[in-house]
Design an enzyme around this catalytic site. Sequence first.
Site, mmCIF file in Angstrom:
data_model
loop_
_atom_site.group_PDB
_atom_site.id
_atom_site.type_symbol
_atom_site.label_atom_id
_atom_site.label_comp_id
_atom_site.label_asym_id
_atom_site.label_seq_id
_atom_site.Cartn_x
_atom_site.Cartn_y
_atom_site.Cartn_z
ATOM 1 N N GLY A 93 -30.525 -32.518 51.486
ATOM 2 C CA GLY A 93 -30.470 -31.100 51.856
ATOM 3 C C GLY A 93 -31.635 -30.363 51.241
ATOM 4 O O GLY A 93 -32.408 -30.926 50.462
ATOM 5 N N GLY A 104 -33.283 -28.827 48.759
ATOM 6 C CA GLY A 104 -33.095 -28.693 47.318
ATOM 7 C C GLY A 104 -34.037 -27.681 46.698
ATOM 8 O O GLY A 104 -33.844 -27.253 45.571
ATOM 9 N N ARG A 105 -35.064 -27.341 47.442
ATOM 10 C CA ARG A 105 -36.033 -26.376 46.894
ATOM 11 C C ARG A 105 -36.680 -25.551 47.995
ATOM 12 O O ARG A 105 -37.694 -24.906 47.764
ATOM 13 C CB ARG A 105 -37.099 -27.107 46.103
ATOM 14 C CG ARG A 105 -37.801 -28.186 46.903
ATOM 15 C CD ARG A 105 -39.017 -28.595 46.188
ATOM 16 N NE ARG A 105 -39.578 -29.821 46.719
ATOM 17 C CZ ARG A 105 -40.731 -30.292 46.336
ATOM 18 N NH1 ARG A 105 -41.436 -29.630 45.442
ATOM 19 N NH2 ARG A 105 -41.191 -31.396 46.838
ATOM 20 N N GLY A 113 -35.832 -27.002 41.817
ATOM 21 C CA GLY A 113 -35.972 -26.122 42.978
ATOM 22 C C GLY A 113 -37.379 -25.587 43.184
ATOM 23 O O GLY A 113 -37.616 -24.774 44.065
ATOM 24 N N ARG A 136 -43.701 -22.357 55.380
ATOM 25 C CA ARG A 136 -43.899 -23.331 56.450
ATOM 26 C C ARG A 136 -43.325 -22.798 57.756
ATOM 27 O O ARG A 136 -42.289 -22.129 57.757
ATOM 28 C CB ARG A 136 -43.181 -24.612 56.034
ATOM 29 C CG ARG A 136 -43.309 -25.746 56.996
ATOM 30 C CD ARG A 136 -43.006 -27.039 56.311
ATOM 31 N NE ARG A 136 -41.583 -27.181 56.033
ATOM 32 C CZ ARG A 136 -41.088 -28.152 55.269
ATOM 33 N NH1 ARG A 136 -41.872 -29.024 54.683
ATOM 34 N NH2 ARG A 136 -39.789 -28.237 55.079
ATOM 35 N N ARG A 154 -33.915 -32.413 61.074
ATOM 36 C CA ARG A 154 -34.446 -33.755 60.778
ATOM 37 C C ARG A 154 -33.512 -34.816 61.338
ATOM 38 O O ARG A 154 -32.338 -34.516 61.629
ATOM 39 C CB ARG A 154 -34.513 -33.933 59.242
ATOM 40 C CG ARG A 154 -35.285 -32.839 58.545
ATOM 41 C CD ARG A 154 -34.687 -32.535 57.167
ATOM 42 N NE ARG A 154 -35.280 -31.314 56.595
ATOM 43 C CZ ARG A 154 -36.288 -31.301 55.742
ATOM 44 N NH1 ARG A 154 -36.780 -32.435 55.304
ATOM 45 N NH2 ARG A 154 -36.791 -30.172 55.303
ATOM 46 N N ASP A 176 -35.030 -38.380 56.272
ATOM 47 C CA ASP A 176 -34.872 -36.939 56.032
ATOM 48 C C ASP A 176 -36.210 -36.213 56.138
ATOM 49 O O ASP A 176 -36.244 -34.983 56.114
ATOM 50 C CB ASP A 176 -34.245 -36.680 54.656
ATOM 51 C CG ASP A 176 -35.000 -37.368 53.529
ATOM 52 O OD1 ASP A 176 -35.135 -38.600 53.581
ATOM 53 O OD2 ASP A 176 -35.477 -36.674 52.615
ATOM 54 N N ASP A 236 -42.806 -32.476 56.128
ATOM 55 C CA ASP A 236 -42.491 -32.744 54.728
ATOM 56 C C ASP A 236 -43.584 -33.550 54.040
ATOM 57 O O ASP A 236 -43.470 -34.758 53.836
ATOM 58 C CB ASP A 236 -41.140 -33.464 54.599
ATOM 59 C CG ASP A 236 -40.085 -32.486 54.097
ATOM 60 O OD1 ASP A 236 -40.275 -31.266 54.289
ATOM 61 O OD2 ASP A 236 -39.086 -32.928 53.512
#
Length: 487
Positions: free
Chosen positions: A90, A92-93, A126, A176, A183, A252, A262
């Site tokens: 998920g 996370g940051r 994070g 972004r 995903r 992911d 990513d």
Amino acid sequence: MKALDELTFDNRFARLGDAFSTHVLPEPLDEPRLVVASDAAMALLDLDPAVAETPVFAELFGGHKLWAEAEPRAMVYSGHQFGSYNPQLGDGRGLLLGEVYNRAGEHWDLHLKGAGQTPYSRMGDGRAVLRSSIREFLASEALHALGIPSSRALCVIGSSTPVWREKQERGAMVLRLAHSHIRFGHFEYFYYTKKPEQQAELAEHVLKLHFPECQEQPEPYLAMFREVVERNAELIAKWQAYGFCHGVMNTDNMSILGITFDFGPFAFLDDFDAHFVCNHSDHEGRYSFSNQVPIGQWNLSALAQALTPFISVDALKETLGLYLPLYQAHYLDLMRRRLGLTTAEDDDQRLVERLLQLMQNSSVDYTLFFRRLGDEPAAHALARLRDDFVDMLGFDAWADAYKARVARDGEYREEQRRARMHAVNPLYILRNYLAQNAITAAESGDYSEVRRLHEVLRKPFEEQAGMEQYAQRPPDWGKHLEISCSS
Ligand code: AMP
Ligand code: MG
């Protein structure tokens, strides 16, 4: 042109509700400041590029302010990391701040990476550091300029917030943009947690918003999967043709839209090396340059598994079978163009493979070879390039085959060759050492090099006056930079 407060939000993912994401507010960075912004990405939101210089810009994208209509959410997903299933990933940051649509009616997710802890942070802080934020920014915009589908980057905001990695660094955020942040791992999450209703809701959402043409097909979900297979085959063909190594092709990190997504320890090849592993933490070389092709298929099978509630196994298998031939066709098409060929012959695959093997054996610069091949008429260019090869006789044999092939190439015209080849063979790519130079300057507060490099990479195919230093092979120190996942 719009001012910052004129963005129009329509938060479609947030409306799916709490099973899909959690409301979290960004955690502000101390003393936020603009490091770099992309005019081209700002244009996607109809934003006037001048607003990047205003203090409110750094406050918004440094987590201090928020539009009233934004609904920041951390998305839940899972995924296969280095081949093993991880049930709890998920955002996370990163936070999906909201979805904005522009005057052309395109929707863009605004995703703020490095925005602080979320319920999915696990042991992480994070945060994102300046170095990795700059790398993601430059790569997103550089890939786009090369014609390789990618998430985009609006800006990097730097700060004085300390962040601990191997040493103390400074926190940063990158904003972004993508049409979706969904995903493969989103589908895996609902499949493995056995939540068929939510999984159907997710599939319906993706189908309706991102693959509307598939709705008309007899089997809409199968048509959607086929589209995902096709897009990924094409994406990975482009990575291979241009020497891009993603580095962490976990499911992911794979976008359902087939865009590069990513960014971590990615790299563009300097010397051609099929076995190159850009991620220092990838000890087995699972994500080596040449492995990206079979890994693309592996990842699509992981997605296929998650889609078994909707699509028959036979149909999924048959569709997966399209990946390799599609990849191969796209790749060969691109490589023919890189070689200046306008027609197809059966032996072209072999011609490309022989060349790559020679380049591999002699550590030839992958980008500059193709650029130089187009600089001059073939015979002259080959005579010059010959010096870069240790196995000169091997190269001569290849050069003869290439010259004969060029001579057979239909409507071949020498005077068009240069323009045609330069239009597909970049002069400037984001070499690791160029990024590193820009990062070193930025870490001491000088952002001019990041900005200059970004400008150069916006037009990778165009020779730019006074920018020769960006079109060189790396110096020795720049060849072995170790980039790990810790970002
Ligand atoms: P990545 O390797 O960056 O794709 O991240 C894999 C997972 O780890 C994702 O769920 C990320 O959100 C999470 N993650 C990575 N870095 C951090 C961090 N510094 N703090 C919290 N979560 C993180
Ligand atoms: Mg990730």
